[in-house]
Motif scaffolding. Structure first.
Motif, PDB file in Angstrom:
ATOM      1  N   ASN A   1       0.834  -1.196   0.000  1.00  0.00           N
ATOM      2  CA  ASN A   1       0.000   0.000   0.000  1.00  0.00           C
ATOM      3  C   ASN A   1       0.875   1.254   0.000  1.00  0.00           C
ATOM      4  O   ASN A   1       1.669   1.456   0.921  1.00  0.00           O
ATOM      5  N   GLU A   2       0.744   2.070  -1.047  1.00  0.00           N
ATOM      6  CA  GLU A   2       1.515   3.318  -1.184  1.00  0.00           C
ATOM      7  C   GLU A   2       3.009   3.069  -0.947  1.00  0.00           C
ATOM      8  O   GLU A   2       3.620   3.603  -0.029  1.00  0.00           O
ATOM      9  N   ILE A   3       3.577   2.256  -1.818  1.00  0.00           N
ATOM     10  CA  ILE A   3       4.957   1.782  -1.639  1.00  0.00           C
ATOM     11  C   ILE A   3       5.955   2.554  -2.499  1.00  0.00           C
ATOM     12  O   ILE A   3       6.955   1.990  -2.959  1.00  0.00           O
ATOM     13  N   SER A   4       5.745   3.830  -2.698  1.00  0.00           N
ATOM     14  CA  SER A   4       6.681   4.649  -3.464  1.00  0.00           C
ATOM     15  C   SER A   4       8.087   4.624  -2.871  1.00  0.00           C
ATOM     16  O   SER A   4       9.073   4.770  -3.601  1.00  0.00           O
ATOM     17  N   TYR A   5       8.180   4.462  -1.558  1.00  0.00           N
ATOM     18  CA  TYR A   5       9.479   4.487  -0.886  1.00  0.00           C
ATOM     19  C   TYR A   5       9.841   3.135  -0.292  1.00  0.00           C
ATOM     20  O   TYR A   5      10.576   3.044   0.685  1.00  0.00           O
ATOM     21  N   GLY A   6       9.326   2.077  -0.901  1.00  0.00           N
ATOM     22  CA  GLY A   6       9.669   0.743  -0.463  1.00  0.00           C
ATOM     23  C   GLY A   6       8.652   0.164   0.501  1.00  0.00           C
ATOM     24  O   GLY A   6       7.576   0.722   0.721  1.00  0.00           O
ATOM     25  N   MET A   7       8.991  -0.986   1.074  1.00  0.00           N
ATOM     26  CA  MET A   7       8.100  -1.669   2.006  1.00  0.00           C
ATOM     27  C   MET A   7       8.917  -2.333   3.118  1.00  0.00           C
ATOM     28  O   MET A   7      10.109  -2.577   2.974  1.00  0.00           O
ATOM     29  N   MET A   8       8.250  -2.595   4.220  1.00  0.00           N
ATOM     30  CA  MET A   8       8.840  -3.292   5.362  1.00  0.00           C
ATOM     31  C   MET A   8      10.221  -2.747   5.704  1.00  0.00           C
ATOM     32  O   MET A   8      11.224  -3.425   5.623  1.00  0.00           O
TER      33      MET A   8
END
Length: 425
Positions: free
Chosen positions: A164-171
């Protein structure tokens, strides 16, 4: 066993379409909570809505979205009060309701125990001790297990957001962690970690739900250069996906002119595009919005309706845009038992049902907003199969939007197989 009714037969067949299938609806992740706590929804005739999904269907909506958290019991109390509670059992039950009511289903993996967005992508508590390789294996295992259970529950998603809204990556890691963020100037190691996680999530989607469309979700409408960099990276690193998903809230992201700049950029990647989150206030706009567009769209029910009209008109100028989803359309504090520990806190006056009863709105508690009637215009003029021409017999099933299935679909509806129109009950 499913009953099959054969309608009529063609010689050999191919599916052709004179317009791309369009989807319109919204995120209704808190609907069961509102229902359980006594929310009172009213239609345009001041009659109580007792079957919300039936009502939304009658308004012309055809697709609904639900978010999924890994373990929402680990969220803070404030986050729980904001609506963080959708675990797998909750989502399976709501997803089945959605599919049984005849909607397509968009599943939004947050890959967190709480809200995942540009400001935080907190790794689930149970996964925080894992190294990068183990974390990649875990996201694959988790995604595959969730989707398998969704399918078994009769809640097979048609669209899947892998984050969700992963423009700057995840986890990124535990709460407050920043070392794994993915900005345009971040290290190659950070980006490669992100690509590895995303690929494993997408692989699991293909394995369990091969007919589902995978959505990559960004909210970088106001920063088109960042959006371009992100989409370039997805392309150059062979991320397997089908649809570019965008969030667009005018009070956070700017005018329709800014949205068009983002759409023009997104159209360069050969993918369909969906606005997977949007909304606009009908009352009590907060003071801290980035863009005050009330001179264009007054903060009233009529202003919200005009925003919806103008947005849809703009989207229709972009044939690649095939989906439009209103976020938190079900928010309605009318009738809520505020003593309940599971009741969402706060007031979100950008839903499609009224929270207030003031001289500012001239609208009754719980009544549907006039913007609701505009949403269906997004799908007007869009259709699926326009004719059937026989070219081969391969045993595959097709729906009327041209989507292919290797085996008989479980969802009721009209399909085509080996030149025959078949209705599955």
């Amino acid at each position: 066993m499913k009953k099959l009714l054969l309608a009529f037969v063609f010689g050999a067949f191919a599916l052709t379409s004179h317009a791309q299938q369009h989807y319109v609806g919204g995120d209704i992740s808190l609907l069961p909570t509102y229902e359980a706590n006594g929310a009172w929804y009213m239609d345009g005739n001041n009659e109580r809505i007792t079957d919300m999904l039936g009502y939304l269907k009658a308004q012309g909506l055809n697709s609904l979205r639900v978010r999924l958290f890994v373990d929402p019991t680990k969220a803070t109390q404030d986050e729980k009060n904001q609506g963080v509670r959708q675990d797998l059992d909750y989502v399976k039950a709501l997803g089945k309701r959605i599919k049984d009511a005849g909607f397509s289903l968009m599943l939004d993996f947050h890959y967190s125990d709480t809200w995942a967005d540009p400001k935080q992508q907190i790794t689930p508590a149970a996964w925080q001790s894992l190294g990068d390789d183990a974390l990649k294996a875990k996201i694959h295992e988790y995604t595959k297990d969730c989707l398998t259970q969704m399918v078994e529950a009769g809640a097979t998603p048609d669209f899947i957001q892998t984050g969700n809204e992963i423009s700057y990556g995840m986890m990124w890691g535990p709460r407050g962690t920043t070392q794994n963020q993915c900005f345009t100037n971040s290290s190659a190691a950070n980006w490669n970690r992100f690509y590895g996680l995303l690929k494993q999530a997408c692989n699991a989607c293909r394995e369990v739900c091969p007919q589902a469309k995978i959505i990559l979700h960004s909210e970088r409408v106001p920063r088109v250069n960042v959006l371009k960099d992100w989409l370039d990276r997805m392309q150059s690193n062979s991320i397997d996906y089908d649809i570019i998903g965008l969030s667009y809230y005018p009070y956070h992201h700017g005018s329709l002119t800014q949205l068009e700049l983002a759409l023009n950029q997104a159209e360069n990647y050969g993918k369909d595009i969906m606005i997977v989150e949007t909304g606009y206030y009908y009352a009590w706009q907060p003071n801290d919005v980035e863009y005050d567009l009330s001179s264009t769209w007054p903060i009233t029910p009529a202003g919200q309706q005009q925003f919806t009209k103008d947005l849809i008109a703009k989207l229709k100028d972009h044939p690649k845009v095939t989906g439009l989803y209103w976020w938190f359309l079900e928010a309605c504090e009318n009738g809520i038992d505020w003593q309940s520990a599971v009741t969402p806190s706060g007031w979100y006056n950008a839903s499609l049902f009224n929270d207030t009863n003031t001289s500012e709105t001239h609208w009754g508690y719980g009544q549907v907003m006039p913007a609701m009637q505009e949403l269906k215009t997004f799908v007007e003029g869009a259709s699926g199969v326009s004719n059937v021409r026989v070219t081969r017999r391969d045993g595959r099933w097709y729906n009327l939007q041209g989507m292919c299935y290797d085996a008989q679909p479980q969802r009721r509806g009209l399909y085509i197989v080996d030149g025959k129109k078949v209705f599955v009950k």
